[in-house]
Design an enzyme around this catalytic site. Structure first.
Site, mmCIF file in Angstrom:
data_model
loop_
_atom_site.group_PDB
_atom_site.id
_atom_site.type_symbol
_atom_site.label_atom_id
_atom_site.label_comp_id
_atom_site.label_asym_id
_atom_site.label_seq_id
_atom_site.Cartn_x
_atom_site.Cartn_y
_atom_site.Cartn_z
ATOM 1 N N ASP A 96 0.867 -1.196 0.000
ATOM 2 C CA ASP A 96 0.000 0.000 0.000
ATOM 3 C C ASP A 96 0.890 1.228 0.000
ATOM 4 O O ASP A 96 1.965 1.220 0.616
ATOM 5 C CB ASP A 96 -0.900 -0.011 1.248
ATOM 6 C CG ASP A 96 -2.092 0.927 1.102
ATOM 7 O OD1 ASP A 96 -3.226 0.425 1.006
ATOM 8 O OD2 ASP A 96 -1.887 2.168 1.081
ATOM 9 N N THR A 118 -13.734 -2.356 -8.181
ATOM 10 C CA THR A 118 -14.942 -2.183 -8.991
ATOM 11 C C THR A 118 -14.681 -1.091 -10.022
ATOM 12 O O THR A 118 -14.437 0.061 -9.671
ATOM 13 C CB THR A 118 -16.129 -1.802 -8.079
ATOM 14 O OG1 THR A 118 -16.271 -2.840 -7.111
ATOM 15 C CG2 THR A 118 -17.419 -1.645 -8.866
ATOM 16 N N CYS A 166 -19.972 1.884 -1.397
ATOM 17 C CA CYS A 166 -20.163 1.188 -2.685
ATOM 18 C C CYS A 166 -21.428 1.594 -3.423
ATOM 19 O O CYS A 166 -21.353 2.116 -4.544
ATOM 20 C CB CYS A 166 -20.162 -0.321 -2.446
ATOM 21 S SG CYS A 166 -18.704 -0.864 -1.557
HETATM 22 C C1 UGA Z 1 -22.174 -3.894 -0.805
HETATM 23 C C2 UGA Z 1 -22.622 -5.259 -1.361
HETATM 24 O O1 UGA Z 1 -23.583 -5.856 -0.493
HETATM 25 C C3 UGA Z 1 -21.428 -6.194 -1.506
HETATM 26 O O2 UGA Z 1 -21.838 -7.422 -2.093
HETATM 27 C C4 UGA Z 1 -20.379 -5.512 -2.392
HETATM 28 O O3 UGA Z 1 -19.245 -6.333 -2.576
HETATM 29 C C5 UGA Z 1 -19.967 -4.210 -1.743
HETATM 30 O O4 UGA Z 1 -21.128 -3.362 -1.619
HETATM 31 C C6 UGA Z 1 -18.936 -3.561 -2.619
HETATM 32 O O5 UGA Z 1 -19.264 -3.152 -3.733
HETATM 33 O O6 UGA Z 1 -17.745 -3.581 -2.274
HETATM 34 P P1 UGA Z 1 -21.720 -2.922 1.646
HETATM 35 O O7 UGA Z 1 -21.759 -1.580 1.005
HETATM 36 O O8 UGA Z 1 -20.592 -3.242 2.554
HETATM 37 O O9 UGA Z 1 -21.710 -4.088 0.521
HETATM 38 O O10 UGA Z 1 -23.040 -3.108 2.512
HETATM 39 P P2 UGA Z 1 -24.519 -3.687 2.294
HETATM 40 O O11 UGA Z 1 -24.775 -4.690 3.323
HETATM 41 O O12 UGA Z 1 -24.768 -4.096 0.900
HETATM 42 O O13 UGA Z 1 -25.405 -2.412 2.636
HETATM 43 C C7 UGA Z 1 -25.431 -1.280 1.777
HETATM 44 C C8 UGA Z 1 -26.444 -0.285 2.287
HETATM 45 O O14 UGA Z 1 -27.772 -0.758 2.135
HETATM 46 C C9 UGA Z 1 -26.289 0.046 3.761
HETATM 47 O O15 UGA Z 1 -26.420 1.435 3.916
HETATM 48 C C10 UGA Z 1 -27.444 -0.672 4.426
HETATM 49 O O16 UGA Z 1 -27.891 -0.056 5.610
HETATM 50 C C11 UGA Z 1 -28.511 -0.585 3.338
HETATM 51 N N1 UGA Z 1 -29.541 -1.634 3.432
HETATM 52 C C12 UGA Z 1 -29.216 -2.933 3.265
HETATM 53 C C13 UGA Z 1 -30.854 -1.269 3.650
HETATM 54 O O17 UGA Z 1 -31.179 -0.072 3.796
HETATM 55 N N2 UGA Z 1 -31.820 -2.237 3.695
HETATM 56 C C14 UGA Z 1 -31.529 -3.547 3.535
HETATM 57 O O18 UGA Z 1 -32.452 -4.382 3.569
HETATM 58 C C15 UGA Z 1 -30.190 -3.903 3.321
#
Ligand code: UGA
Length: 496
Positions: A30, A120, A279
């Site tokens: 890094d 990505t 993301c």
């Molecule tokens: C997301 C994807 O889920 C991963 O598969 C992907 O690899 C990653 O982005 C990435 O591109 O690196 P992440 O951003 O860590 O992962 O978190 P998530 O669990 O997907 O949640 C994203 C957002 O959606 C959060 O703000 C969460 O609070 C919200 N969310 C999630 C909701 O509002 N409702 C839900 O039912 C689920």
């Protein structure tokens, strides 16, 4: 296998720690010297369940090392993973970190190394990387695209027990090299120290893990499509929540009923404050930008984005409709991270809400189990409390912005007792409304009815849930001089 990982962020470190955990020798490189030193000292720079333990085991076994100089990390590697951030300029991706990493690979990789892009990046990036490397090196290097599907908070399990692995490549032998490295994961034969991190996934995962070998462009698009679909699902349920609110229906029950249909599935149907994190916000914009610059109008993505922007205003809207005036109010904000089990606050709804409230002259005191510091300018304007009671003392409203598991068991009666106004705005529907009401709270959830009332024949209808039977105007006004119900004098006006 000798492996190098460029980038010690959320994706790179999880990849490196897990690859070392399944027996590979991994060198992490890094450009951030402080981070490399921190890692070499044994410190884990962010909260990710399982990561600290895996990094510790990797250091102890000698299979994991950290470097700033690519010349120390890359020359022996058979696989070089690029795991650096892709930022955005509006709706286009800023690939500068990917290009810099590719350039380091061009300079230092062995002739038989395979470059694996996990950052990505827009469709066509792998082709671009291949050309850059060849131009800079004077000879070709094999490159593959291997999108990551690691969600923060479950990233270790997502890596070790994935639901699928997608590899986009031109050369079969390059795919075979990567498959060889992933073999224990694909076959579900993890060595003992790593196996403990996938407990609980047995019921949902498939072994062997589905492996999809595609053209690079397909792999690149799959990553954006996966995130976009999840984001659309969230915006869909949030739109249903707004409709549910109007009609006194309960969106959580709607969501449960929807999720039982295997064509829909139960995940990402939790109504709340909209998506955040590092993301979804950028990936939706970049995918939309990619489509629109090629003449495809991404209508669903645009709509999902709009719903998400509106959803961020839900808290302020509910505070305003229940407290009437916000000026000078005190709000306790529970949860700052963008989701539970992480200390990541990038694009966290809580921060945007805090910022809006501060601009409306609301005093915000926040508590988060993992976040104890805020970036400027919020560090000067939002007070951080040591626990939920301290945050709630003297508050006119308690706002839950992140569904940390421990918030489901908050000592509600104690919280109610220290607050000035018993208003609970549950932005994540993670508190039992009956328990909240029994503790004396006026409870407002997302799409659970209440808060706003629908006029029918000139009469307020009263939604189906408890708090709608309470007149919000009966809430204690903050100053006798500011009676509840008085028109707002908030600078941002009622349009927000
Ligand atoms: C997301 C994807 O889920 C991963 O598969 C992907 O690899 C990653 O982005 C990435 O591109 O690196 P992440 O951003 O860590 O992962 O978190 P998530 O669990 O997907 O949640 C994203 C957002 O959606 C959060 O703000 C969460 O609070 C919200 N969310 C999630 C909701 O509002 N409702 C839900 O039912 C689920």
């Amino acid at each position: 296998m000798e492996i190098a990982v460029i980038g010690a962020g959320h994706v790179g470190l999880v990849c490196a720690a897990c690859l070392a955990g399944i027996g590979h020798r991994v060198r992490v490189q890094d450009i951030d010297g402080d981070r490399v030193e921190e890692l070499a000292r044994g410190e884990t720079p962010f909260l990710e369940p399982g990561l600290d333990e895996l990094l510790g085991e990797g250091r102890k076994s000698g299979r994991l090392s950290f470097h700033t100089d690519p010349a120390d990390a890359l020359p022996d590697a058979k696989l070089i993973f690029i795991c650096v951030p892709t930022w955005t300029n509006g709706d286009t991706a800023d690939l500068s970190a990917v290009v810099a990493a590719a350039s380091a690979v061009a300079k230092h990789a062995a002739d038989d190394a395979v470059l694996v892009n996990r950052s990505t990046s827009p469709v066509g990036t792998l082709e671009y990387i291949r050309t850059l490397v060849e131009e800079e090196r004077g000879s070709a290097l094999d490159v593959v695209s291997n999108p990551e599907f690691l969600a923060e908070g479950t990233a270790v399990a997502d890596f070790l027990a994935p639901y699928r692995i997608v590899i986009g490549a031109w050369e079969e032998w390059a795919v075979e090299r990567l498959v060889e490295a992933y073999r224990p994961i694909l076959d579900g034969l993890l060595p003992e120290p790593t196996r403990r991190w996938v407990k609980g996934r047995e019921a949902t995962r498939t072994i062997p893990v589905p492996l999809l070998i595609t053209a690079p462009e397909t792999a690149e698009l799959t990553k954006y499509a996966a995130n976009a679909f999840l984001a659309v699902k969230i915006s869909f349920i949030n739109e249903m929540a707004t409709i549910a609110d109007r009609f006194g229906a309960d969106v959580d029950e709607v969501s449960t009923a929807l999720g039982l249909d295997p064509r829909i599935g139960p995940h990402f149907l939790a109504a709340g404050l909209g998506w955040g994190g590092s993301c979804f916000p950028k990936d939706i914009l970049v995918l939309k930008g990619m489509a629109e610059t090629s003449g495809v109008s991404a209508r669903i993505l645009s709509a999902a984005n709009e719903v998400n922007t509106d959803q961020r205003r839900w808290v302020v809207h509910k505070l305003r409709s229940n407290l009437k005036t916000l000026l000078g109010r005190r709000v306790a904000l529970l949860g700052l991270s963008f989701k539970p089990n992480t200390d990541d606050i990038r694009n966290a709804p809580a921060l945007e809400i805090a910022d809006d409230l501060v601009r409306l002259n609301v005093h915000v005191r926040a508590f988060d189990p993992a976040v104890t510091r805020l970036p400027a300018p919020l560090d000067g304007s939002v007070e951080i409390a040591a626990d939920p009671i301290a945050a709630a003392t003297g508050a006119d409203a308690l706002v839950v912005a992140t569904e940390w598991p421990q918030f489901a068991d908050l000592p509600l009666a104690e919280l109610r007792a220290v607050m000035r106004v018993p208003l609970l705005i549950d932005g994540r529907n993670c508190i039992d409304p009956d328990r909240a009401r029994a503790a004396g709270f006026i409870y407002v959830g997302v799409g659970r009815g209440g808060g706003d009332v629908l006029p029918i024949n000139g009469r307020a209808s009263g939604a189906a849930t408890g708090e709608s039977r309470q007149d919000p105007a009966s809430l204690t006004p903050m100053h006798p001089a500011m009676p509840a119900g008085r028109p707002t004098t908030d600078p941002a006006g009622a349009g927000r």
